[in-house]
Design a protein around this motif. Structure first.
Motif, PDB file in Angstrom:
ATOM      1  N   SER A  79      -0.426   5.918   3.162  1.00  0.00           N
ATOM      2  CA  SER A  79       0.335   6.943   2.447  1.00  0.00           C
ATOM      3  C   SER A  79       1.508   7.445   3.295  1.00  0.00           C
ATOM      4  O   SER A  79       2.616   7.623   2.796  1.00  0.00           O
ATOM      5  CB  SER A  79      -0.597   8.095   2.074  1.00  0.00           C
ATOM      6  OG  SER A  79       0.102   9.074   1.351  1.00  0.00           O
ATOM      7  N   LEU A  83       3.182   2.958   1.645  1.00  0.00           N
ATOM      8  CA  LEU A  83       2.700   1.672   1.150  1.00  0.00           C
ATOM      9  C   LEU A  83       1.785   1.789  -0.073  1.00  0.00           C
ATOM     10  O   LEU A  83       1.369   0.775  -0.619  1.00  0.00           O
ATOM     11  CB  LEU A  83       1.946   0.935   2.267  1.00  0.00           C
ATOM     12  CG  LEU A  83       2.775   0.604   3.513  1.00  0.00           C
ATOM     13  CD1 LEU A  83       1.892  -0.005   4.584  1.00  0.00           C
ATOM     14  CD2 LEU A  83       3.913  -0.329   3.163  1.00  0.00           C
ATOM     15  N   VAL A  84       1.459   3.001  -0.494  1.00  0.00           N
ATOM     16  CA  VAL A  84       0.585   3.195  -1.650  1.00  0.00           C
ATOM     17  C   VAL A  84       1.423   3.034  -2.918  1.00  0.00           C
ATOM     18  O   VAL A  84       2.449   3.693  -3.078  1.00  0.00           O
ATOM     19  CB  VAL A  84      -0.088   4.582  -1.618  1.00  0.00           C
ATOM     20  CG1 VAL A  84      -0.953   4.792  -2.850  1.00  0.00           C
ATOM     21  CG2 VAL A  84      -0.902   4.737  -0.355  1.00  0.00           C
ATOM     22  N   ARG A  85       0.978   2.141  -3.789  1.00  0.00           N
ATOM     23  CA  ARG A  85       1.701   1.885  -5.046  1.00  0.00           C
ATOM     24  C   ARG A  85       1.251   2.863  -6.128  1.00  0.00           C
ATOM     25  O   ARG A  85       0.074   3.168  -6.249  1.00  0.00           O
ATOM     26  CB  ARG A  85       1.439   0.462  -5.524  1.00  0.00           C
ATOM     27  CG  ARG A  85       2.043  -0.584  -4.652  1.00  0.00           C
ATOM     28  CD  ARG A  85       1.829  -1.941  -5.253  1.00  0.00           C
ATOM     29  NE  ARG A  85       2.325  -2.977  -4.354  1.00  0.00           N
ATOM     30  CZ  ARG A  85       1.960  -4.230  -4.422  1.00  0.00           C
ATOM     31  NH1 ARG A  85       1.111  -4.628  -5.336  1.00  0.00           N
ATOM     32  NH2 ARG A  85       2.451  -5.096  -3.560  1.00  0.00           N
ATOM     33  N   ALA A  86       2.187   3.316  -6.919  1.00  0.00           N
ATOM     34  CA  ALA A  86       1.931   4.194  -8.073  1.00  0.00           C
ATOM     35  C   ALA A  86       1.094   5.397  -7.658  1.00  0.00           C
ATOM     36  O   ALA A  86       0.108   5.737  -8.311  1.00  0.00           O
ATOM     37  CB  ALA A  86       1.267   3.409  -9.201  1.00  0.00           C
ATOM     38  N   LYS A  87       1.498   6.045  -6.585  1.00  0.00           N
ATOM     39  CA  LYS A  87       0.732   7.170  -6.043  1.00  0.00           C
ATOM     40  C   LYS A  87       0.646   8.309  -7.045  1.00  0.00           C
ATOM     41  O   LYS A  87       1.625   8.703  -7.658  1.00  0.00           O
ATOM     42  CB  LYS A  87       1.399   7.655  -4.746  1.00  0.00           C
ATOM     43  CG  LYS A  87       0.578   8.646  -3.987  1.00  0.00           C
ATOM     44  CD  LYS A  87       1.197   8.933  -2.637  1.00  0.00           C
ATOM     45  CE  LYS A  87       0.317   9.907  -1.875  1.00  0.00           C
ATOM     46  NZ  LYS A  87       0.843  10.165  -0.553  1.00  0.00           N
ATOM     47  N   GLU A  91      -3.072   4.072 -11.957  1.00  0.00           N
ATOM     48  CA  GLU A  91      -2.881   2.704 -11.459  1.00  0.00           C
ATOM     49  C   GLU A  91      -2.626   2.669  -9.952  1.00  0.00           C
ATOM     50  O   GLU A  91      -2.146   1.674  -9.426  1.00  0.00           O
ATOM     51  CB  GLU A  91      -1.697   2.031 -12.182  1.00  0.00           C
ATOM     52  CG  GLU A  91      -1.960   1.733 -13.645  1.00  0.00           C
ATOM     53  CD  GLU A  91      -1.741   2.961 -14.515  1.00  0.00           C
ATOM     54  OE1 GLU A  91      -0.900   3.811 -14.160  1.00  0.00           O
ATOM     55  OE2 GLU A  91      -2.429   3.072 -15.540  1.00  0.00           O
ATOM     56  N   GLU A  92      -2.936   3.751  -9.271  1.00  0.00           N
ATOM     57  CA  GLU A  92      -2.702   3.829  -7.820  1.00  0.00           C
ATOM     58  C   GLU A  92      -3.462   2.710  -7.113  1.00  0.00           C
ATOM     59  O   GLU A  92      -4.634   2.466  -7.386  1.00  0.00           O
ATOM     60  CB  GLU A  92      -3.165   5.191  -7.312  1.00  0.00           C
ATOM     61  CG  GLU A  92      -2.895   5.415  -5.847  1.00  0.00           C
ATOM     62  CD  GLU A  92      -3.276   6.820  -5.429  1.00  0.00           C
ATOM     63  OE1 GLU A  92      -2.488   7.449  -4.728  1.00  0.00           O
ATOM     64  OE2 GLU A  92      -4.360   7.293  -5.820  1.00  0.00           O
ATOM     65  N   SER A  93      -2.770   2.012  -6.186  1.00  0.00           N
ATOM     66  CA  SER A  93      -3.420   0.924  -5.454  1.00  0.00           C
ATOM     67  C   SER A  93      -2.836   0.828  -4.058  1.00  0.00           C
ATOM     68  O   SER A  93      -1.754   1.327  -3.772  1.00  0.00           O
ATOM     69  CB  SER A  93      -3.251  -0.406  -6.185  1.00  0.00           C
ATOM     70  OG  SER A  93      -1.885  -0.792  -6.174  1.00  0.00           O
ATOM     71  N   PRO A  95      -2.209  -2.263  -1.537  1.00  0.00           N
ATOM     72  CA  PRO A  95      -2.286  -3.694  -1.262  1.00  0.00           C
ATOM     73  C   PRO A  95      -2.780  -3.946   0.173  1.00  0.00           C
ATOM     74  O   PRO A  95      -2.358  -3.291   1.111  1.00  0.00           O
ATOM     75  CB  PRO A  95      -0.842  -4.192  -1.419  1.00  0.00           C
ATOM     76  CG  PRO A  95      -0.060  -3.058  -1.966  1.00  0.00           C
ATOM     77  CD  PRO A  95      -0.849  -1.820  -1.798  1.00  0.00           C
TER      78      PRO A  95
END
Length: 173
Positions: A79, A83-87, A91-93, A95
């Motif tokens: 975080s 690097l956290v997607r869709a925070k 759909e938060e992920s 990778p």
């Protein structure tokens, strides 16, 4: 911290004659070599010591501690690195999180064979992120510097507890 340690080494443990745990020994480099000569010489008979209460419960406890520790540190560092997607959405992920858990799991199994504590992702990762690191290269250099510090273990071990107290207070521990 350095001044207190050196003062303790020079004055010796009994100079102040206070009823406190102020004790500073000089580094003993001979202990470091003898420590490695005994490595792997102690074995525990699994059959003699196995019971559910003595084996399964501590294993599950260590598993849960490692799981939440690795997950928390991984998410926090990712975080901070952005690097956290869709925070903040459903759909938060993150990778690559699976690889972190696999690496910590394999490292913990090897550590158990060697008689060490479980391997976890540590706060040192924040230092790499704070200086701009986004890959594992900062972790490799961190490990290299820790390895270079190993011969100095007797010096670090000789630092008395009272000398590290001000640093711990400043850090909020």
């Amino acid at each position: 911290m350095v001044a207190l340690t050196v003062t303790g080494w020079v004055l010796g443990p009994d100079v102040l004659d206070l009823d406190l745990a102020i004790h500073a020994e000089t580094p003993k480099f001979g202990q470091w070599l003898s420590m490695w000569s005994k490595f792997g010489s102690n074995y525990v008979s699994f059959a003699e010591h196995f019971s559910v209460a003595k084996t399964v419960v501590p294993s599950v406890s260590l598993y849960l501690i490692s799981l939440f520790d690795v997950g928390g540190i991984t998410y926090a560092v990712a975080s901070a690195a952005g690097l956290v997607r869709a925070k903040g959405t459903a759909e938060e992920s993150l990778p690559g999180a699976h690889g972190v858990f696999v690496a910590c799991g394999l490292g913990s199994m090897l550590a158990a064979v060697l008689g060490c504590s479980p391997v976890i992702a540590l706060g040192e990762s924040f230092a790499g992120v704070a200086v701009g690191g986004r890959t594992g290269l900062t972790a490799i250099f961190n490990a290299l510097f820790f390895a270079l510090a190993l011969p100095l273990a007797p010096v670090f071990g000789a630092v008395p507890e009272f000398a590290s107290a001000p640093v711990l207070v400043l850090l909020g521990v």
